[in-house]
Structure formats: structure tokens, C-alpha cells
Design an enzyme around this catalytic site. Structure first.
Site, PDB file in Angstrom:
ATOM      1  N   SER A 185       0.883  -1.316  -0.050  1.00  0.00           N
ATOM      2  CA  SER A 185       0.017   0.041   0.083  1.00  0.00           C
ATOM      3  C   SER A 185       0.849   1.401   0.098  1.00  0.00           C
ATOM      4  O   SER A 185       1.200   1.877   1.108  1.00  0.00           O
ATOM      5  CB  SER A 185      -1.118   0.016   1.243  1.00  0.00           C
ATOM      6  OG  SER A 185      -1.780  -1.104   1.302  1.00  0.00           O
ATOM      7  N   GLU A 186       1.364   1.641  -1.169  1.00  0.00           N
ATOM      8  CA  GLU A 186       2.456   2.672  -1.190  1.00  0.00           C
ATOM      9  C   GLU A 186       1.894   4.139  -0.778  1.00  0.00           C
ATOM     10  O   GLU A 186       2.556   4.710  -0.125  1.00  0.00           O
ATOM     11  CB  GLU A 186       3.064   2.915  -2.536  1.00  0.00           C
ATOM     12  CG  GLU A 186       4.008   1.719  -2.818  1.00  0.00           C
ATOM     13  CD  GLU A 186       3.427   0.479  -3.432  1.00  0.00           C
ATOM     14  OE1 GLU A 186       2.154   0.423  -3.489  1.00  0.00           O
ATOM     15  OE2 GLU A 186       4.054  -0.634  -3.544  1.00  0.00           O
ATOM     16  N   GLN A 218       9.705  -0.693  -2.707  1.00  0.00           N
ATOM     17  CA  GLN A 218      10.441  -1.896  -3.324  1.00  0.00           C
ATOM     18  C   GLN A 218      11.362  -1.438  -4.579  1.00  0.00           C
ATOM     19  O   GLN A 218      12.314  -2.062  -4.637  1.00  0.00           O
ATOM     20  CB  GLN A 218       9.657  -3.119  -3.192  1.00  0.00           C
ATOM     21  CG  GLN A 218      10.399  -4.312  -3.312  1.00  0.00           C
ATOM     22  CD  GLN A 218       9.397  -5.429  -2.631  1.00  0.00           C
ATOM     23  OE1 GLN A 218       8.495  -5.965  -3.155  1.00  0.00           O
ATOM     24  NE2 GLN A 218       9.551  -5.938  -1.433  1.00  0.00           N
ATOM     25  N   PHE A 219      10.533  -1.058  -5.407  1.00  0.00           N
ATOM     26  CA  PHE A 219      11.310  -0.625  -6.476  1.00  0.00           C
ATOM     27  C   PHE A 219      10.625   1.111  -7.024  1.00  0.00           C
ATOM     28  O   PHE A 219       9.503   1.174  -6.553  1.00  0.00           O
ATOM     29  CB  PHE A 219      10.941  -1.135  -7.517  1.00  0.00           C
ATOM     30  CG  PHE A 219      11.453  -2.674  -7.927  1.00  0.00           C
ATOM     31  CD1 PHE A 219      12.531  -2.643  -8.540  1.00  0.00           C
ATOM     32  CD2 PHE A 219      11.001  -3.710  -7.005  1.00  0.00           C
ATOM     33  CE1 PHE A 219      13.305  -4.136  -8.678  1.00  0.00           C
ATOM     34  CE2 PHE A 219      11.443  -5.011  -7.067  1.00  0.00           C
ATOM     35  CZ  PHE A 219      12.661  -5.228  -8.006  1.00  0.00           C
ATOM     36  N   ALA A 220      11.533   2.012  -7.217  1.00  0.00           N
ATOM     37  CA  ALA A 220      11.201   3.290  -7.719  1.00  0.00           C
ATOM     38  C   ALA A 220       9.915   3.279  -8.448  1.00  0.00           C
ATOM     39  O   ALA A 220       9.148   4.176  -8.232  1.00  0.00           O
ATOM     40  CB  ALA A 220      12.267   4.051  -8.372  1.00  0.00           C
ATOM     41  N   ASP A 221       9.816   2.322  -9.305  1.00  0.00           N
ATOM     42  CA  ASP A 221       8.496   2.395 -10.068  1.00  0.00           C
ATOM     43  C   ASP A 221       7.252   2.241  -9.435  1.00  0.00           C
ATOM     44  O   ASP A 221       6.243   2.989  -9.937  1.00  0.00           O
ATOM     45  CB  ASP A 221       8.774   1.083 -11.085  1.00  0.00           C
ATOM     46  CG  ASP A 221       9.942   0.835 -11.687  1.00  0.00           C
ATOM     47  OD1 ASP A 221      11.047   0.899 -11.012  1.00  0.00           O
ATOM     48  OD2 ASP A 221      10.064   0.614 -12.941  1.00  0.00           O
ATOM     49  N   HIS A 249      10.373  -2.394 -13.266  1.00  0.00           N
ATOM     50  CA  HIS A 249      11.258  -2.578 -12.177  1.00  0.00           C
ATOM     51  C   HIS A 249      12.541  -1.885 -12.554  1.00  0.00           C
ATOM     52  O   HIS A 249      13.823  -2.115 -12.332  1.00  0.00           O
ATOM     53  CB  HIS A 249      11.777  -4.027 -12.082  1.00  0.00           C
ATOM     54  CG  HIS A 249      10.628  -4.819 -11.487  1.00  0.00           C
ATOM     55  ND1 HIS A 249       9.458  -5.139 -12.310  1.00  0.00           N
ATOM     56  CD2 HIS A 249      10.311  -5.223 -10.132  1.00  0.00           C
ATOM     57  CE1 HIS A 249       8.678  -5.900 -11.325  1.00  0.00           C
ATOM     58  NE2 HIS A 249       9.173  -5.920 -10.149  1.00  0.00           N
TER      59      HIS A 249
END
Lengths: 321, 342
Positions: free
Chosen positions: A57-58, A80-83, A125
Site C-alpha cells: 500500500s504505497e 520496493q522499486f522506484a517504479d 522494475h
């Protein structure tokens, strides 16, 4: 002793947790598992209750960090990843970035974005999001290119009273090593001359600094001296150091791994063109990734982003002008 | 007979119940009159930007503001004037923000409903629905870190806001962390012009509580007694460590989305149905019926509230507007890191 860029990030977080009780880490899989890249390995065990697994849940992760910051905490959020930060984009740009302007209450949060391409990463990613965040008022955007900067700038990010987008490059995680951690650091907002030269300035940041240094090495064998400027942070952007370099060399090539429309390279060139036009002996050039999503296959990926191979071609062309 | 006596509240409870009701009614009234004043200033072209009022939602809103204590957290939404007042906002603070006074909490940098004092637990909403919920969660988490117990965070949303990802993420987050969050949903039948039937397909939004693993409550939002009781219980539950509480109230927005909207899309039948009752009118009639207040007293209270509102508006109108030439155009708290573009 040899410390990787990734280990430097882990050690900076460990130190921040040890020295400041206001610091906590919140992100997916950061707890007992130690993070998708192991940037928080053992930290949950060493600092019980302060390294917390988040649901996927960003938006809520960033929102909670903002609330905690209002209450005086210093959260570090690991995307977890910039994306995936796009899911938390609203909280970052509309809530965190605007809070101090609207209310005079600071929002000291650090959002770590594992950024940039790696072989096989593919479209979701591999992204470089720095320019998007730099566009918004109220954010600091750091793009460390060295082990030393990864360590000292992350500590600085936690100490800064504003939201910091910390773009750590995944390609550098394991490739880059240093003998020891730094004991002192350059101030945030100051660029670094990564290599001195008098014929051409290459401005780069993050992983592209190393591609630029490889080009400088190659051209040095032909008698051309390339100066490489490592921006370190893209917001604030150290225009003075860039300008001083261009004053020495008269030629400017800006390299970025992000997509070509707008972005950091365009910003640097706009500033040099408007403030230092007379310093230029040739039209300033820029080199970015291609204007497509980041491809999966290594053959495609190798050509999609700038590399020493493509940068040297652009550099030679510029040197002939 | 014995049964009736047993079910009747003790005298002390009656008076505290009456006091709460009277106090709530007066906040509702003040909120309604303040809202009406803003609407009238809007029509006269005296307000920059929109005006968003809480007509029809005052009973629900005031129940939240009145159930919270000092030290609690409140993140109101656009129709919460009554709750804001009950939570501790002054009429002058609201007036200053709507009129752009530089002395207001937002100093002209933000306006109308986007006002608050974060350090005092009173959050200034952003426009993106559901976005305030995780911020309240984060404040509650921070208090847990700091060992502060017994405080509650409440925030409000319309039924339209429940369709956002932010709502889902944040309610789930609060449930996972078992935070003392009270999430109040005013199902006012329309999200701007979109009816509830185009917003969700479940029987009632309160059914979602089970899906999140939180306690759910539903109530008639036109009835102040129900609002005070149910919201009060939800706040008490959260304070007692029972985790997040989802409260869903049925009511009708008795105004447009904003004052620019005539709400011509609202069916007359709906307005005439029980859900379309005006909570302020219902509460006033209840007061009279209970002999808790005379009709003349209600009129006197109205006049008093009007006077208070007029004074605050007059004061805010005389205050200076922000000056763009002396404004500090710096978004960062770390001024040394800001860039100068001039």
C-alpha cells in the site's frame, strides 16, 4: 574491508536508527526478511519494533510517514522499486511536498527509491523517477553515485527537515565498492568534480557518472581531457559547479538514464544556455534513455539507456564541433 | 412497570445526555449559520474560489467533534464545519481562511475548507479523497512509538471517497496495525452529481467493515441522538483499544456539491423521504418536545450565533490580505537548500 553501495545504505540506516530514536523504517518486506534487496538486513532484529513490514500500500505507507513526521518522527520509507512509488505519488507530491508551505509544519520523511535499470528488469522494475519528483516544489531529490555518497547522503536525508526522495541505483548496489565508510561529506546541493579535464564537461548523476568516467578514461588515451561533474543531488541542482566547469571546457554534454522529454539533462542545459551562453564553444548536447518503456531483453536494454559506448560517440561528435 | 423504570436512564445520565444534546445543537446551529454566511458571501462575489457547506450533515459532524477530546486527532472533510467548531476551531479562524486573511492559519496559501493546525491534531485536508486517512494512521503510529496511549484519530469521508484506493489502503493499514482510528462515512447519496448506485454495489457500506476486520456501525445521520450515541460509542471503542471503527451514516446532502452547484439532479422524492430530513430542524423539534428548550430560546440562540458570525466576518474582512512582494516564496523548511529562480 570492502563495502558495497547497498551495504552503505544498510549501514546508514543502522546508524540513523541507533543515533536517533525518532527514526523508523516502514516498507514492504523490510522487517525480518530484510528487504527485497537486503538493504534492511538484520535491522528489525537489532531495532525491535522500529523496522516495520507494510502492506502493499504505497499510498498508505507514505501517508503514514507524513502523519508520523507531523508528530515529530523521522520515518524512512522503502519503496520496493522506484517504479512503485507512482502508487504513493499523490501523498508525496500533494501532501508531503506541500505540507510545510501550507502549514509551516515540516515534513521530514525520507523515501528510498531503488532506481534505474538492471539487466532483465523490464518496464516496471527499471525506472528513473527523479525528474518527476524534482519537478514539484517542496522536495529534495538525491541521486548518489558513490558508496560514500550513498552512506553520507542517506544520513543527511534523514536529518533534513523536508521530504527527501533518495534515488539509489540498483545497478550500483553490488557493482560499486569502497574500502571504508566516509568520515566527512560534501554538503547537500553541492556537485562533485568526479574527474578534472579541460576539453569537455560531461554532467551526469547516479549510475551514469560511471559510464561518463569510462568515457573520460577512453578519450584520455587519445589526448582528450574530459571533466566529469557528478551532480549528487538533482534538487537542489548545483548550477555554479556546472557553470564553472563549462567555463573551463566550453563544451557540455549532459547524460541521464531517465526518459528524454524534459528532465534533468534538459534543466541543466536550459540553465547553462540562459546563464552561460557565452561560455559555450559548441551547442550543448544531451543524451538520455530512449523514448520507450524500459525493455526487458539485455540486448535491447543495453541500447535503450546511455552507456559508455553511446556517450563516447556523442562526446566525439561534440568535440569535433 | 418495573421494566420501564429499569430502562429509563438515571437522572445524572439524563442531564449529561441533555447537556451533550444542547451543546451539540448549538454547534450545529453555529456551523449552519457560518456556512450560510459563506454561501451568501460567495454569491456576492466576496470569496475567492469555492464554498463547500455541510447543510444536512451537521448532526453527524458535530457528533465527531464533540466526541473527541483535547489531544485527539481530527481530519475533517468539506462538510464538517459543525464538527470543526465542536473540536475547537474558532469562527474567526474559519472566516480568516475563507476570506484569505494573512492572519489565518493558512495565511492565504490555502483556502476555504483546506485549513487546520497539524501540530494541534487538527489536519488541513488535501482535495484527494481518502488521502487524510493514512496521515491520521501515521500520527497514531507515532504516538504508539512515543508511548502515548488513550488518544483517538477521527476522519471523515463521503460515500464517494470510499471508492478510492487510498480509502482501501488506509483502512486496511489501520486494521493491520489495530490503530484507534474512527472513520466516519457520510453516505449523503451523491458524490458531486453521481448517485450512490454508481459508486458501490454492496448492500450497505458498513458491510465492508467485516472485510477489513474492523467494527462497523450504521446510523441515521439525520438524528442527532443517534449520531451522538453511535459516534460516541465508536470513539470510546477506539479509545479502549478495540481497533479501527467504521461508522456509516445515511443522510442527504441538502445543498449542492459546492455553492456553484444547484443540485438540480437530486430527485424531489428523495428530498421528501426520511433520509432527506434536515437534521438541524429535527434536533430543534426534539429539544422543544423534550422540554429541554423553548422555541424562543432556539430563536435567541440563532440570533446569538448570527451575531458571532457577523462579528468574525467583519473582523476578517478588515484584516490584511497576503502581500506577494513580501511573501516568502520558499516551499522548503530547509531554506538553505532552496533554489532561487528569479
Amino acid at each position: 574491508m570492502s563495502i558495497t553501495y547497498l551495504e552503505a545504505i544498510r549501514l546508514a540506516q543502522k546508524r540513523a536508527l541507533a543515533e536517533d530514536p525518532r527514526v523508523f523504517i516502514y516498507g514492504q518486506d523490510v522487517g525480518a526478511f530484510g528487504g527485497a534487496f537486503k538493504a534492511t538486513k538484520n535491522l528489525a532484529q537489532e531495532f525491535p519494533g522500529r523496522v516495520i513490514d507494510a502492506p502493499i500500500s504505497e499510498d498508505a505507507m507514505v501517508g503514514a510517514a507524513i502523519g508520523a513526521a507531523i508528530e515529530g518522527m523521522r520515518p524512512i520509507i522503502e519503496m520496493q522499486f522506484a517504479d512503485f512509488s507512482t502508487v504513493g505519488f499523490n501523498q508525496i507530491i500533494n501532501q508531503a511536498a506541500a505540507l510545510h508551505w501550507r502549514t509551516q509544519v515540516p515534513c521530514p520523511i525520507t523515501i528510498r527509491l531503488p532506481s534505474g535499470g538492471t539487466s532483465g528488469g523490464g518496464p516496471f522494475h527499471s525506472q528513473s523517477m527523479e525528474a518527476i519528483y524534482a519537478h514539484y516544489p517542496g522536495l529534495i531529490v538525491m541521486t548518489p553515485a558513490t558508496v560514500e555518497d550513498a552512506y553520507s547522503m542517506l544520513l543527511e536525508a534523514v536529518a533534513i527537515d523536508d521530504p527527501v526522495i533518495f534515488c539509489e541505483h540498483k545497478y550500483l548496489y553490488y557493482h560499486l565498492k569502497a574500502d571504508q565508510l566516509p568520515t566527512e561529506a560534501m554538503p547537500t546541493g553541492k556537485a562533485r568534480i568526479a574527474r578534472s579535464g579541460r576539453d569537455l564537461t560531461i554532467v551526469a548523476y547516479s549510475a551514469m557518472v560511471h559510464e561518463a568516467l569510462a568515457v573520460a578514461e577512453e578519450l584520455a588515451t587519445e589526448g582528450t581531457e574530459v571533466e566529469v561533474v557528478d551532480l549528487r543531488s538533482i534538487k537542489p541542482l548545483d548550477t555554479d559547479t556546472v557553470m564553472a566547469s563549462v567555463a573551463r571546457t566550453g563544451r557540455l554534454l549532459c547524460v541521464g538514464e531517465a526518459f528524454p522529454w524534459g528532465g534533468v539533462t534538459a534543466e541543466v542545459i536550459a540553465r547553462v544556455a540562459s546563464e552561460g551562453f557565452g561560455l559555450l564553444d559548441a551547442p550543448p548536447q544531451r543524451l538520455n534513455a530512449k523514448d520507450t518503456p524500459v525493455p526487458y531483453h539485455p540486448n535491447l536494454w543495453a541500447v535503450h539507456r546511455p552507456t559508455a559506448r553511446s556517450i563516447v560517440v556523442a562526446a566525439r561528435k561534440l568535440l569535433r564541433q | 412497570m418495573i421494566q420501564m423504570v429499569a430502562s429509563r436512564p438515571a437522572t445524572g445520565e439524563v442531564s449529561s445526555c441533555r447537556d451533550a444534546y444542547l451543546s451539540a445543537y448549538r454547534w450545529m446551529l453555529l456551523g449552519r449559520i457560518l456556512d450560510e454566511k459563506f454561501a451568501s458571501l460567495y454569491r456576492a462575489g466576496k470569496i475567492h474560489g469555492g464554498v463547500f457547506i455541510g447543510r444536512g450533515q451537521e448532526a453527524l459532524s458535530v457528533a465527531i467533534g464533540q466526541s473527541l477530546r483535547k489531544g485527539d486527532i481530527f481530519a475533517p472533510l468539506i462538510r464538517d464545519q459543525a464538527g470543526r467548531l465542536a473540536f475547537g476551531e474558532s469562527v474567526l479562524e474559519a472566516a480568516r481562511t475563507y476570506l484569505g486573511s494573512v492572519l489565518g492559519p493558512m495565511r492565504g496559501r490555502d483556502g476555504n475548507v483546506h485549513r487546520g493546525r497539524p501540530k494541534e491534531g487538527y489536519l488541513p485536508m488535501i482535495s484527494h479523497l481518502g488521502a487524510m486517512i493514512p496521515v491520521v494512521n501515521g500520527m497514531l503510529l507515532a504516538r504508539r512509538f512515543k508511548g502515548i496511549a488513550g488518544t483517538v484519530g477521527a476522519t471523515c469521508l463521503g460515500e464517494g471517497g470510499t471508492s478510492t484506493g487510498a480509502f482501501h489502503e488506509a483502512l486496511n493499514q489501520a486494521a493491520v496495525e489495530k490503530l484507534p482510528l474512527v472513520l466516519i462515512i457520510a453516505n449523503n447519496q451523491f458524490a458531486y452529481s453521481t448517485p450512490s448506485s454508481r459508486q458501490f454495489a454492496c448492500r450497505s457500506l458498513v458491510d465492508r467493515a467485516a472485510g477489513y476486520g474492523v467494527e462497523g456501525h450504521s446510523l441515521d445521520g439525520t438524528d442527532l441522538t443517534a449520531c451522538l450515541k453511535v459516534v460516541g460509542e465508536a470513539v470510546a471503542n477506539a479509545r479502549d483499544g478495540r481497533g479501527p471503527q467504521l461508522v456509516v451514516a445515511r443522510l442527504l446532502r441538502l445543498c449542492g456539491h459546492g455553492e456553484h452547484d444547484d443540485a438540480g439532479y437530486v430527485d424531489t422524492k428523495l428530498k421528501q423521504s426520511p433520509v432527506g430530513r434536515d437534521c438541524l430542524k429535527v434536533a430543534g423539534e426534539y429539544l422543544v418536545r423534550q422540554n429541554w428548550a423553548e422555541r424562543e430560546t432556539l430563536v435567541a440562540w440563532r440570533n446569538e450565533a448570527t451575531q458571532k458570525v457577523e462579528e468574525a466576518i467583519a473582523k476578517a474582512q478588515r484584516e490584511p490580505a497576503p502581500d506577494p512582494y513580501t511573501e516568502n516564496w520558499c516551499a522548503l523548511a530547509s531554506k538553505h537548500l532552496s533554489e532561487v529562480y528569479e
